[in-house]
Scaffold this motif. Structure first.
Motif, PDB file in Angstrom:
ATOM      1  N   ARG A 166      12.491  24.056  51.230  1.00  0.00           N
ATOM      2  CA  ARG A 166      13.924  23.924  50.929  1.00  0.00           C
ATOM      3  C   ARG A 166      14.662  25.236  51.181  1.00  0.00           C
ATOM      4  O   ARG A 166      15.771  25.237  51.708  1.00  0.00           O
ATOM      5  N   LEU A 167      14.035  26.331  50.793  1.00  0.00           N
ATOM      6  CA  LEU A 167      14.636  27.648  51.021  1.00  0.00           C
ATOM      7  C   LEU A 167      14.755  27.917  52.519  1.00  0.00           C
ATOM      8  O   LEU A 167      15.802  28.365  53.006  1.00  0.00           O
ATOM      9  N   CYS A 175      19.699  29.120  44.929  1.00  0.00           N
ATOM     10  CA  CYS A 175      19.165  28.247  43.879  1.00  0.00           C
ATOM     11  C   CYS A 175      17.697  27.911  44.113  1.00  0.00           C
ATOM     12  O   CYS A 175      16.963  27.610  43.154  1.00  0.00           O
ATOM     13  N   TYR A 176      17.246  27.952  45.371  1.00  0.00           N
ATOM     14  CA  TYR A 176      15.849  27.607  45.665  1.00  0.00           C
ATOM     15  C   TYR A 176      14.933  28.822  45.761  1.00  0.00           C
ATOM     16  O   TYR A 176      13.729  28.663  45.954  1.00  0.00           O
ATOM     17  N   GLY A 220      12.409  31.223  44.572  1.00  0.00           N
ATOM     18  CA  GLY A 220      11.453  31.239  43.474  1.00  0.00           C
ATOM     19  C   GLY A 220      11.238  29.901  42.791  1.00  0.00           C
ATOM     20  O   GLY A 220      10.506  29.824  41.807  1.00  0.00           O
ATOM     21  N   ARG A 221      11.872  28.828  43.285  1.00  0.00           N
ATOM     22  CA  ARG A 221      11.721  27.514  42.651  1.00  0.00           C
ATOM     23  C   ARG A 221      10.454  26.829  43.154  1.00  0.00           C
ATOM     24  O   ARG A 221      10.165  26.832  44.347  1.00  0.00           O
ATOM     25  N   ASP A 222       9.720  26.218  42.237  1.00  0.00           N
ATOM     26  CA  ASP A 222       8.491  25.507  42.566  1.00  0.00           C
ATOM     27  C   ASP A 222       8.812  24.328  43.487  1.00  0.00           C
ATOM     28  O   ASP A 222       9.678  23.503  43.178  1.00  0.00           O
ATOM     29  N   GLU A 223       8.103  24.248  44.611  1.00  0.00           N
ATOM     30  CA  GLU A 223       8.323  23.175  45.577  1.00  0.00           C
ATOM     31  C   GLU A 223       8.005  21.795  45.003  1.00  0.00           C
ATOM     32  O   GLU A 223       8.488  20.781  45.494  1.00  0.00           O
ATOM     33  N   LYS A 251       8.877  20.747  42.126  1.00  0.00           N
ATOM     34  CA  LYS A 251      10.009  20.254  41.338  1.00  0.00           C
ATOM     35  C   LYS A 251      10.964  19.498  42.244  1.00  0.00           C
ATOM     36  O   LYS A 251      11.072  19.793  43.434  1.00  0.00           O
ATOM     37  N   ILE A 257      17.552  20.046  43.571  1.00  0.00           N
ATOM     38  CA  ILE A 257      18.654  20.199  42.611  1.00  0.00           C
ATOM     39  C   ILE A 257      19.769  19.244  43.019  1.00  0.00           C
ATOM     40  O   ILE A 257      20.459  19.452  44.021  1.00  0.00           O
ATOM     41  N   LYS A 268      17.594  36.242  39.636  1.00  0.00           N
ATOM     42  CA  LYS A 268      16.237  35.714  39.850  1.00  0.00           C
ATOM     43  C   LYS A 268      15.254  36.793  40.282  1.00  0.00           C
ATOM     44  O   LYS A 268      14.079  36.733  39.950  1.00  0.00           O
ATOM     45  N   CYS A 315       9.699  35.830  42.139  1.00  0.00           N
ATOM     46  CA  CYS A 315      10.825  35.357  42.961  1.00  0.00           C
ATOM     47  C   CYS A 315      11.111  36.302  44.107  1.00  0.00           C
ATOM     48  O   CYS A 315      11.775  35.910  45.046  1.00  0.00           O
TER      49      CYS A 315
END
Length: 200
Positions: free
Chosen positions: A60-61, A116-117, A119-122, A124, A127, A194, A200
């Motif tokens: 996503r990032l 927003c993406y 460091g976000r777990d893939e 999950k 958003i 973050k 992150c």
């Protein structure tokens, strides 16, 4: 380090070319320097876009940043086309100028997506509320591209006399600038917040 040094040197070269191209009387030399400036900037943007695939693994990032980079390339191409291919066509030049606001509106939104993406777990889910922000972006772009009908973004004199230099900004222009500033500041704030977390 080598890539950064080369990029910095090319940016410096672009600055030098843009500074001196107006001071040189020969039109052919001016044109060549301007052409070189466009090609260097577009080349750097393309190289950066390709390098993202090697440097970023979260899907996503990566997608957000690649799209953002693509809009940067689009903006540079629109600028090149406007000044080099349609310089004498008033209508085409004006619509290419309006089209600048396609990438200028999309890039801050994609910056926010990317922030927003970080460091976000893939594993999950995506958003959900982010996608709804695309609606005001598309609406603003549509209204700016149809400015000749309502002049809510740029108010020209009758018959579009001296439209490129003699105009007033309308409320839609200021709304778009506010959109760009707010989303950009928010994105940078999220990234700084973050990045206090080492993973992150």
């Amino acid at each position: 380090t080598t890539y950064l040094a080369v990029a910095a040197a090319l940016f410096l070269l672009v600055g030098i070319l843009q500074f001196f191209d107006d001071l040189i009387p020969q039109k052919a030399v001016q044109y060549t320097m301007s052409l070189a400036t466009h090609f260097i900037l577009i080349g750097l943007a393309i190289f950066w876009t390709i390098s993202i695939y090697d440097r970023i693994t979260p899907k996503r990032l990566k997608k957000s940043i690649v799209l953002m980079a693509s809009f940067i390339i689009l903006w540079l191409l629109l600028r090149f086309i406007k000044y080099k291919l349609f310089e004498t066509n008033e209508t085409a030049t004006r619509y290419l100028w309006y089209a600048y606001y396609i990438p200028q509106t999309a890039i801050p939104l994609l910056m926010l997506f990317a922030a927003c993406y970080v460091g976000r777990d893939e594993r999950k889910p995506a958003i959900g509320w982010l996608k709804w922000l695309a609606i005001p972006a598309v609406v603003m772009i549509l209204f700016i591209m149809t400015n000749d009908l309502h002049e809510w973004a740029f108010d020209f004199h009758s018959d579009l006399v001296n439209w490129s230099t003699d105009y007033k900004h309308g409320f839609l222009y200021y709304l778009n600038i506010a959109w760009q500033v707010i989303l950009s500041v928010l994105s940078v704030g999220i990234v700084f917040y973050k990045c206090k977390v080492s993973q992150c």
